[in-house]
Design an enzyme around this catalytic site. Structure first.
Site, short mmCIF file in Angstrom:
data_model
loop_
_atom_site.label_atom_id
_atom_site.label_comp_id
_atom_site.label_asym_id
_atom_site.label_seq_id
_atom_site.Cartn_x
_atom_site.Cartn_y
_atom_site.Cartn_z
N GLY A 50 63.57 70.94 -88.04
CA GLY A 50 63.57 70.76 -89.50
C GLY A 50 64.74 71.62 -90.10
N GLU A 104 64.69 78.91 -91.25
CA GLU A 104 63.67 78.06 -91.08
C GLU A 104 63.52 77.27 -92.31
OE1 GLU A 104 61.76 76.18 -89.51
OE2 GLU A 104 60.07 77.50 -88.62
N ASP A 105 63.02 76.00 -92.21
CA ASP A 105 62.95 75.13 -93.19
C ASP A 105 61.49 75.33 -94.00
OD1 ASP A 105 61.21 74.19 -91.00
OD2 ASP A 105 61.62 72.02 -91.58
N ASP A 108 54.65 77.84 -93.61
CA ASP A 108 53.31 77.62 -94.07
C ASP A 108 52.15 78.54 -93.51
OD1 ASP A 108 53.02 75.97 -91.81
OD2 ASP A 108 53.52 74.26 -92.84
N ARG A 170 63.53 62.82 -92.40
CA ARG A 170 64.42 63.91 -92.40
C ARG A 170 65.98 63.57 -93.22
NH1 ARG A 170 62.54 67.80 -88.60
NH2 ARG A 170 61.31 66.73 -86.96
#
Length: 179
Positions: A50, A104-105, A108, A170
């Site tokens: 990601g 990091e994308d 959560d 993506r």
């Protein structure tokens, strides 16, 4: 390639954040890193798959000497976290004594990031920080020292700009959220 709505695996997504908004957030993160890492040579550890777009754009905005490497971990299936983190592809670089920034994308639940901080921290880097494009504060299940955050967002399922829904989505330059 900027439709109003997109459909992936039969699920509808609506526009959420434009490429311009993402770019501005990435530049803000880069500006902080340029200032706080002046005189240092950090190693960016990008989390695949990601973060590849974020990592590339972030690195292009950095004006400090830096290196990049990649690690691949998996914790998602469909639209929800499995809660289990599996390291798929590990690092080959020596981290001891280096300034390491995990790129990091999205963070959560924090399961993946907790594992990465513990794993990489065991290598005794000089410093270990996190730069994430997105943070979902209401989903966090771990106390995490996330210093560099592009955008804090609600608990919406999003795709685009590197983020996917079972492999699709993506490639969009904008970010879309599930309807």
């Amino acid at each position: 390639m900027n439709p109003d709505y997109i459909s992936l695996h039969g699920k509808q997504f609506e526009p959420y954040l434009s490429a311009q908004e993402l770019s501005a957030s990435i530049q803000q993160v880069a500006d902080r890193l340029n200032q706080e890492y002046a005189g240092k040579q950090p190693l960016l550890v990008a989390v695949l798959n990601g973060s590849f777009m974020f990592a590339a754009d972030l690195m292009k905005a950095l004006q400090i000497p830096c290196e990049i490497t990649f690690i691949r971990v998996a914790s998602y299936q469909g639209t929800s976290s499995t809660g289990t983190v599996q390291e798929v592809l590990g690092l080959t670089e020596e981290l001891q004594g280096r300034h390491v920034i995990i790129v990091e994308d999205i963070v959560d639940t924090g399961h993946t990031m907790r594992m990465l901080l513990d794993t990489l921290g065991a290598s005794q880097p000089a410093s270990l920080e996190v730069a994430t494009l997105f943070l979902k504060p209401e989903c966090l299940q771990h106390e995490l020292p996330i210093r560099y955050i592009g955008l804090s967002i609600p608990n919406d399922f999003i795709v685009g700009y590197g983020l996917d829904f079972d492999g699709l989505g993506r490639n969009y330059p904008d970010v879309y959220k599930a309807v």
